[in-house]
Design a protein around this motif. Structure first.
Motif, PDB file in Angstrom:
ATOM      1  N   THR A   1       0.830  -1.196   0.000  1.00 37.67           N
ATOM      2  CA  THR A   1       0.000   0.000   0.000  1.00 37.67           C
ATOM      3  C   THR A   1       0.870   1.254   0.000  1.00 37.67           C
ATOM      4  OG1 THR A   1      -1.738  -1.148   1.249  1.00 37.67           O
ATOM      5  CG2 THR A   1      -1.798   1.255   1.243  1.00 37.67           C
ATOM      6  N   GLN A   2       0.594   2.170  -0.900  1.00 38.82           N
ATOM      7  CA  GLN A   2       1.307   3.449  -1.026  1.00 38.82           C
ATOM      8  C   GLN A   2       2.807   3.288  -1.283  1.00 38.82           C
ATOM      9  OE1 GLN A   2       0.236   5.798   2.427  1.00 38.82           O
ATOM     10  NE2 GLN A   2      -1.727   6.361   1.519  1.00 38.82           N
ATOM     11  N   VAL A   3       3.201   2.189  -1.886  1.00 37.65           N
ATOM     12  CA  VAL A   3       4.602   1.989  -2.259  1.00 37.65           C
ATOM     13  C   VAL A   3       4.950   2.878  -3.455  1.00 37.65           C
ATOM     14  CG1 VAL A   3       6.073   0.338  -3.492  1.00 37.65           C
ATOM     15  CG2 VAL A   3       5.045  -0.309  -1.344  1.00 37.65           C
ATOM     16  N   ASN A   4       6.167   3.385  -3.484  1.00 38.56           N
ATOM     17  CA  ASN A   4       6.632   4.194  -4.606  1.00 38.56           C
ATOM     18  C   ASN A   4       7.402   3.300  -5.582  1.00 38.56           C
ATOM     19  OD1 ASN A   4       7.737   6.001  -6.408  1.00 38.56           O
ATOM     20  ND2 ASN A   4       8.624   7.357  -4.868  1.00 38.56           N
ATOM     21  N   LEU A   5       6.859   3.127  -6.790  1.00 41.54           N
ATOM     22  CA  LEU A   5       7.484   2.300  -7.814  1.00 41.54           C
ATOM     23  C   LEU A   5       7.952   3.125  -9.018  1.00 41.54           C
ATOM     24  CD1 LEU A   5       5.045  -0.767  -7.805  1.00 41.54           C
ATOM     25  CD2 LEU A   5       7.386  -0.701  -6.914  1.00 41.54           C
ATOM     26  N   GLU A   6       8.095   4.415  -8.826  1.00 42.82           N
ATOM     27  CA  GLU A   6       8.530   5.269  -9.936  1.00 42.82           C
ATOM     28  C   GLU A   6       9.924   4.857 -10.417  1.00 42.82           C
ATOM     29  OE1 GLU A   6       9.079  10.003 -11.078  1.00 42.82           O
ATOM     30  OE2 GLU A   6       8.802   9.394  -8.993  1.00 42.82           O
ATOM     31  N   LEU A   7      10.060   4.678 -11.722  1.00 41.96           N
ATOM     32  CA  LEU A   7      11.319   4.292 -12.370  1.00 41.96           C
ATOM     33  C   LEU A   7      11.772   2.873 -12.016  1.00 41.96           C
ATOM     34  CD1 LEU A   7      13.468   7.557 -12.098  1.00 41.96           C
ATOM     35  CD2 LEU A   7      12.591   6.530 -14.190  1.00 41.96           C
ATOM     36  N   ALA A   8      10.957   2.133 -11.281  1.00 39.81           N
ATOM     37  CA  ALA A   8      11.341   0.767 -10.904  1.00 39.81           C
ATOM     38  C   ALA A   8      11.191  -0.180 -12.097  1.00 39.81           C
ATOM     39  CB  ALA A   8      10.490   0.271  -9.745  1.00 39.81           C
ATOM     40  N   GLN A   9      11.994  -1.230 -12.097  1.00 43.20           N
ATOM     41  CA  GLN A   9      11.956  -2.258 -13.139  1.00 43.20           C
ATOM     42  C   GLN A   9      11.540  -3.578 -12.507  1.00 43.20           C
ATOM     43  OE1 GLN A   9      15.135  -2.433 -16.184  1.00 43.20           O
ATOM     44  NE2 GLN A   9      15.477  -4.537 -15.509  1.00 43.20           N
ATOM     45  N   LEU A  10      10.475  -4.215 -13.053  1.00 38.71           N
ATOM     46  CA  LEU A  10       9.906  -5.402 -12.425  1.00 38.71           C
ATOM     47  C   LEU A  10       9.866  -6.623 -13.355  1.00 38.71           C
ATOM     48  CD1 LEU A  10       7.975  -2.737 -11.279  1.00 38.71           C
ATOM     49  CD2 LEU A  10       7.452  -4.573  -9.689  1.00 38.71           C
ATOM     50  N   LYS A  11      10.887  -6.824 -14.139  1.00 34.61           N
ATOM     51  CA  LYS A  11      10.936  -8.015 -14.992  1.00 34.61           C
ATOM     52  C   LYS A  11      10.943  -9.272 -14.118  1.00 34.61           C
ATOM     53  CE  LYS A  11      13.495  -5.909 -18.827  1.00 34.61           C
ATOM     54  NZ  LYS A  11      14.760  -5.947 -19.624  1.00 34.61           N
ATOM     55  N   ARG A  12      10.114 -10.237 -14.469  1.00 37.01           N
ATOM     56  CA  ARG A  12      10.020 -11.523 -13.767  1.00 37.01           C
ATOM     57  C   ARG A  12       9.530 -11.402 -12.322  1.00 37.01           C
ATOM     58  NH1 ARG A  12      14.272 -13.619 -12.470  1.00 37.01           N
ATOM     59  NH2 ARG A  12      15.797 -11.961 -12.864  1.00 37.01           N
ATOM     60  N   ALA A  13       9.126 -10.203 -11.899  1.00 34.31           N
ATOM     61  CA  ALA A  13       8.655 -10.018 -10.523  1.00 34.31           C
ATOM     62  C   ALA A  13       7.313 -10.711 -10.311  1.00 34.31           C
ATOM     63  CB  ALA A  13       8.530  -8.536 -10.204  1.00 34.31           C
ATOM     64  N   ILE A  14       7.078 -11.166  -9.086  1.00 39.15           N
ATOM     65  CA  ILE A  14       5.851 -11.879  -8.727  1.00 39.15           C
ATOM     66  C   ILE A  14       5.038 -11.012  -7.775  1.00 39.15           C
ATOM     67  CG2 ILE A  14       4.898 -13.927  -7.621  1.00 39.15           C
ATOM     68  CD1 ILE A  14       7.504 -15.373  -8.368  1.00 39.15           C
ATOM     69  N   LEU A  15       3.819 -10.660  -8.197  1.00 37.72           N
ATOM     70  CA  LEU A  15       2.934  -9.831  -7.378  1.00 37.72           C
ATOM     71  C   LEU A  15       1.640 -10.568  -7.024  1.00 37.72           C
ATOM     72  CD1 LEU A  15       3.332  -6.392  -9.214  1.00 37.72           C
ATOM     73  CD2 LEU A  15       4.375  -7.099  -7.070  1.00 37.72           C
ATOM     74  N   ARG A  16       1.667 -11.868  -7.055  1.00 34.46           N
ATOM     75  CA  ARG A  16       0.478 -12.664  -6.740  1.00 34.46           C
ATOM     76  C   ARG A  16      -0.007 -12.358  -5.311  1.00 34.46           C
ATOM     77  NH1 ARG A  16      -1.971 -17.902  -7.921  1.00 34.46           N
ATOM     78  NH2 ARG A  16      -0.688 -18.022  -9.805  1.00 34.46           N
ATOM     79  N   ASP A  17      -1.292 -12.084  -5.170  1.00 32.17           N
ATOM     80  CA  ASP A  17      -1.929 -11.801  -3.874  1.00 32.17           C
ATOM     81  C   ASP A  17      -1.447 -10.506  -3.222  1.00 32.17           C
ATOM     82  OD1 ASP A  17      -3.289 -14.201  -4.149  1.00 32.17           O
ATOM     83  OD2 ASP A  17      -1.892 -15.327  -2.890  1.00 32.17           O
ATOM     84  N   ALA A  18      -0.635  -9.718  -3.921  1.00 37.40           N
ATOM     85  CA  ALA A  18      -0.102  -8.484  -3.338  1.00 37.40           C
ATOM     86  C   ALA A  18      -1.166  -7.383  -3.322  1.00 37.40           C
ATOM     87  CB  ALA A  18       1.112  -8.013  -4.122  1.00 37.40           C
ATOM     88  N   ILE A  19      -1.046  -6.484  -2.328  1.00 34.66           N
ATOM     89  CA  ILE A  19      -1.942  -5.330  -2.226  1.00 34.66           C
ATOM     90  C   ILE A  19      -1.150  -4.084  -2.608  1.00 34.66           C
ATOM     91  CG2 ILE A  19      -3.398  -3.944  -0.704  1.00 34.66           C
ATOM     92  CD1 ILE A  19      -3.686  -6.433   1.075  1.00 34.66           C
TER      93      ILE A  19
END
Length: 234
Positions: A156-174
Protein backbone atom coordinates in the motif's frame (compact mmCIF):
# COMPACT_ATOMS: atom_id res chain seq x y z
CA UNK A 1 30.00 -0.31 -8.52
CA UNK A 2 27.27 -1.37 -6.09
CA UNK A 3 28.37 -3.23 -2.99
CA UNK A 4 26.81 -6.52 -1.94
CA UNK A 5 25.40 -6.37 1.58
CA UNK A 6 23.30 -8.85 3.51
CA UNK A 7 20.11 -7.61 5.22
CA UNK A 8 21.87 -7.76 8.62
CA UNK A 9 24.90 -5.79 7.45
CA UNK A 10 22.82 -2.95 5.98
CA UNK A 11 21.86 -1.92 9.50
CA UNK A 12 25.45 -1.98 10.81
CA UNK A 13 26.84 -0.04 7.83
CA UNK A 14 24.35 2.81 8.17
CA UNK A 15 24.76 2.88 11.98
CA UNK A 16 28.54 3.05 11.67
CA UNK A 17 28.39 5.92 9.16
CA UNK A 18 26.02 7.86 11.39
CA UNK A 19 28.15 7.40 14.49
CA UNK A 20 31.36 8.30 12.69
CA UNK A 21 29.68 11.54 11.65
CA UNK A 22 28.75 12.19 15.30
CA UNK A 23 32.35 11.50 16.34
CA UNK A 24 33.65 13.96 13.73
CA UNK A 25 31.16 16.58 14.97
CA UNK A 26 32.36 16.10 18.54
CA UNK A 27 36.00 16.49 17.53
CA UNK A 28 35.26 19.62 15.50
CA UNK A 29 33.24 21.14 18.37
CA UNK A 30 36.14 20.69 20.79
CA UNK A 31 38.54 22.15 18.24
CA UNK A 32 36.40 25.27 17.81
CA UNK A 33 36.15 25.63 21.58
CA UNK A 34 39.92 25.44 21.81
CA UNK A 35 40.32 28.19 19.23
CA UNK A 36 38.15 30.46 21.37
CA UNK A 37 40.44 29.96 24.37
CA UNK A 38 42.96 32.69 25.30
CA UNK A 39 45.91 32.87 22.95
CA UNK A 40 48.27 32.06 25.81
CA UNK A 41 46.51 28.78 26.71
CA UNK A 42 49.03 25.95 26.90
CA UNK A 43 49.09 23.72 23.84
CA UNK A 44 48.88 20.67 26.08
CA UNK A 45 45.48 21.82 27.39
CA UNK A 46 44.11 22.03 23.86
CA UNK A 47 45.46 18.57 23.11
CA UNK A 48 43.83 17.19 26.25
CA UNK A 49 40.40 18.51 25.26
CA UNK A 50 40.73 17.02 21.79
CA UNK A 51 41.81 13.68 23.22
CA UNK A 52 38.82 13.63 25.57
CA UNK A 53 36.44 14.29 22.66
CA UNK A 54 37.93 11.43 20.63
CA UNK A 55 37.84 9.06 23.59
CA UNK A 56 34.22 9.90 24.31
CA UNK A 57 33.26 9.35 20.70
CA UNK A 58 35.00 5.98 20.57
CA UNK A 59 33.15 4.81 23.69
CA UNK A 60 29.81 5.90 22.22
CA UNK A 61 30.62 4.17 18.94
CA UNK A 62 31.54 0.93 20.74
CA UNK A 63 28.37 0.88 22.84
CA UNK A 64 26.10 1.67 19.88
CA UNK A 65 27.64 -0.99 17.62
CA UNK A 66 27.34 -3.57 20.40
CA UNK A 67 23.67 -2.60 20.74
CA UNK A 68 23.03 -2.92 17.00
CA UNK A 69 24.59 -6.40 16.98
CA UNK A 70 22.22 -7.42 19.77
CA UNK A 71 19.26 -6.13 17.76
CA UNK A 72 20.37 -8.14 14.71
CA UNK A 73 20.29 -11.35 16.71
CA UNK A 74 16.63 -10.91 17.62
CA UNK A 75 14.34 -13.61 16.27
CA UNK A 76 12.06 -11.12 14.58
CA UNK A 77 14.69 -9.14 12.63
CA UNK A 78 13.58 -5.78 11.28
CA UNK A 79 15.50 -3.17 9.33
CA UNK A 80 15.52 -0.25 11.73
CA UNK A 81 17.74 2.13 13.71
CA UNK A 82 19.86 3.68 11.06
CA UNK A 83 17.97 6.18 9.02
CA UNK A 84 15.39 8.91 9.11
CA UNK A 85 12.17 8.40 11.03
CA UNK A 86 9.24 7.25 8.92
CA UNK A 87 6.74 8.38 11.54
CA UNK A 88 6.27 11.64 9.59
CA UNK A 89 4.65 9.58 6.84
CA UNK A 90 1.90 8.58 9.25
CA UNK A 91 2.38 4.83 9.14
CA UNK A 92 3.66 4.15 12.67
CA UNK A 93 4.98 6.19 15.54
CA UNK A 94 8.63 5.68 16.33
CA UNK A 95 9.39 3.56 13.25
CA UNK A 96 12.66 4.00 11.40
CA UNK A 97 13.81 3.43 7.89
CA UNK A 98 17.19 2.66 6.40
CA UNK A 99 18.35 4.41 3.28
CA UNK A 100 19.91 1.79 1.00
CA UNK A 101 20.74 4.00 -1.97
CA UNK A 102 22.89 2.14 -4.49
CA UNK A 103 23.19 -1.02 -2.38
CA UNK A 104 23.23 -4.52 -3.92
CA UNK A 105 20.61 -6.66 -2.15
CA UNK A 106 20.33 -9.44 -4.72
CA UNK A 107 18.76 -12.68 -3.42
CA UNK A 108 18.11 -11.20 0.03
CA UNK A 109 15.38 -12.78 2.17
CA UNK A 110 13.02 -10.14 3.59
CA UNK A 111 10.03 -12.48 3.76
CA UNK A 112 7.54 -11.78 6.53
CA UNK A 113 9.42 -8.68 7.73
CA UNK A 114 8.07 -5.32 8.83
CA UNK A 115 9.63 -2.99 6.23
CA UNK A 116 7.14 -0.17 6.63
CA UNK A 117 8.60 3.04 5.21
CA UNK A 118 11.96 1.49 4.30
CA UNK A 119 13.69 3.15 1.35
CA UNK A 120 15.26 0.87 -1.27
CA UNK A 121 15.69 3.64 -3.84
CA UNK A 122 18.24 3.13 -6.61
CA UNK A 123 19.18 -0.27 -5.17
CA UNK A 124 19.68 -3.55 -7.00
CA UNK A 125 17.19 -5.99 -5.48
CA UNK A 126 17.00 -8.88 -7.94
CA UNK A 127 15.56 -12.30 -7.02
CA UNK A 128 14.86 -11.12 -3.46
CA UNK A 129 12.07 -12.53 -1.29
CA UNK A 130 9.52 -10.02 0.05
CA UNK A 131 6.69 -12.56 0.41
CA UNK A 132 4.15 -11.60 3.11
CA UNK A 133 6.20 -8.53 4.08
CA UNK A 134 4.72 -5.26 5.30
CA UNK A 135 5.97 -2.71 2.75
CA UNK A 136 3.43 0.05 3.41
CA UNK A 137 4.91 3.36 2.32
CA UNK A 138 8.23 1.82 1.26
CA UNK A 139 10.00 3.25 -1.77
CA UNK A 140 11.61 1.38 -4.64
CA UNK A 141 12.30 4.52 -6.64
CA UNK A 142 14.63 3.69 -9.55
CA UNK A 143 15.24 0.20 -8.10
CA UNK A 144 15.89 -2.97 -10.09
CA UNK A 145 13.44 -5.60 -8.83
CA UNK A 146 13.87 -8.27 -11.51
CA UNK A 147 12.72 -11.68 -10.30
CA UNK A 148 11.79 -10.52 -6.80
CA UNK A 149 8.87 -12.21 -5.05
CA UNK A 150 6.19 -9.95 -3.51
CA UNK A 151 3.60 -12.69 -2.96
CA UNK A 152 0.93 -11.54 -0.47
CA UNK A 153 2.99 -8.46 0.43
CA UNK A 154 1.23 -5.31 1.63
CA UNK A 155 2.53 -2.70 -0.84
CA UNK A 156 0.00 0.00 0.00
CA UNK A 157 1.31 3.45 -1.03
CA UNK A 158 4.60 1.99 -2.26
CA UNK A 159 6.63 4.19 -4.61
CA UNK A 160 7.48 2.30 -7.81
CA UNK A 161 8.53 5.27 -9.94
CA UNK A 162 11.32 4.29 -12.37
CA UNK A 163 11.34 0.77 -10.90
CA UNK A 164 11.96 -2.26 -13.14
CA UNK A 165 9.91 -5.40 -12.42
CA UNK A 166 10.94 -8.02 -14.99
CA UNK A 167 10.02 -11.52 -13.77
CA UNK A 168 8.65 -10.02 -10.52
CA UNK A 169 5.85 -11.88 -8.73
CA UNK A 170 2.93 -9.83 -7.38
CA UNK A 171 0.48 -12.66 -6.74
CA UNK A 172 -1.93 -11.80 -3.87
CA UNK A 173 -0.10 -8.48 -3.34
CA UNK A 174 -1.94 -5.33 -2.23
CA UNK A 175 -0.83 -2.26 -4.20
CA UNK A 176 -3.59 0.13 -3.17
CA UNK A 177 -2.64 3.78 -3.74
CA UNK A 178 0.82 2.74 -4.98
CA UNK A 179 2.67 5.43 -6.95
CA UNK A 180 3.41 4.24 -10.47
CA UNK A 181 5.07 6.68 -12.84
CA UNK A 182 5.04 6.45 -16.60
CA UNK A 183 8.61 5.25 -16.37
CA UNK A 184 7.78 2.21 -14.21
CA UNK A 185 8.73 -0.85 -16.27
CA UNK A 186 6.25 -3.75 -16.09
CA UNK A 187 7.46 -5.51 -19.23
CA UNK A 188 8.20 -9.16 -18.47
CA UNK A 189 6.44 -9.18 -15.08
CA UNK A 190 5.78 -12.81 -14.10
CA UNK A 191 2.56 -12.98 -12.07
CA UNK A 192 -0.13 -10.52 -10.90
CA UNK A 193 -2.93 -12.98 -10.13
CA UNK A 194 -5.18 -11.93 -7.22
CA UNK A 195 -3.35 -8.60 -6.85
CA UNK A 196 -5.21 -5.44 -5.79
CA UNK A 197 -4.44 -2.27 -7.79
CA UNK A 198 -7.09 0.00 -6.27
CA UNK A 199 -6.45 3.71 -6.95
CA UNK A 200 -3.21 3.04 -8.84
CA UNK A 201 -2.91 5.57 -11.65
CA UNK A 202 -1.70 3.38 -14.51
CA UNK A 203 -0.79 4.92 -17.83
CA UNK A 204 -2.83 3.68 -20.79
CA UNK A 205 -0.03 1.51 -22.19
CA UNK A 206 0.76 0.11 -18.74
CA UNK A 207 -2.89 -0.83 -18.18
CA UNK A 208 -3.03 -2.50 -21.59
CA UNK A 209 0.10 -4.52 -20.84
CA UNK A 210 -1.02 -5.65 -17.38
CA UNK A 211 -4.60 -6.39 -18.40
CA UNK A 212 -3.29 -8.48 -21.29
CA UNK A 213 -1.38 -10.83 -19.01
CA UNK A 214 -2.68 -14.36 -18.55
CA UNK A 215 -2.31 -13.90 -14.79
CA UNK A 216 -4.51 -10.78 -14.78
CA UNK A 217 -7.37 -12.50 -12.99
CA UNK A 218 -8.70 -13.55 -9.61
CA UNK A 219 -9.63 -11.81 -6.38
CA UNK A 220 -7.31 -10.62 -3.65
CA UNK A 221 -7.75 -12.98 -0.67
CA UNK A 222 -7.38 -10.19 1.89
CA UNK A 223 -9.22 -7.21 0.40
CA UNK A 224 -11.74 -9.17 -1.69
CA UNK A 225 -11.06 -6.86 -4.65
CA UNK A 226 -11.19 -8.24 -8.20
CA UNK A 227 -7.81 -7.84 -9.93
CA UNK A 228 -9.12 -6.78 -13.34
CA UNK A 229 -11.65 -4.37 -11.84
CA UNK A 230 -8.97 -2.74 -9.68
CA UNK A 231 -6.86 -2.09 -12.81
CA UNK A 232 -9.97 -0.86 -14.69
CA UNK A 233 -9.46 -3.42 -17.43
CA UNK A 234 -11.92 -3.18 -20.34
Amino acid sequence: AARHLTPASVQSVVMTKKLLACLLLAVCSEHVFSLRAPARAPASRMGTKLARAVAGGVVALTLAVDSSHADNSASDFKIQKGGASSSTQGYSSGAYKVITRGVNLDRSDFSGQNLKGVAFQQSIVRDANFARSNLRGATFFDATLDGSDFTAADMTQVNLELAQLKRAILRDAILEDAYVGGTTLFEGIADIENSDWTNVDLRKDQRKLLCGLESAKGTNPKTGVDTRESMMCP
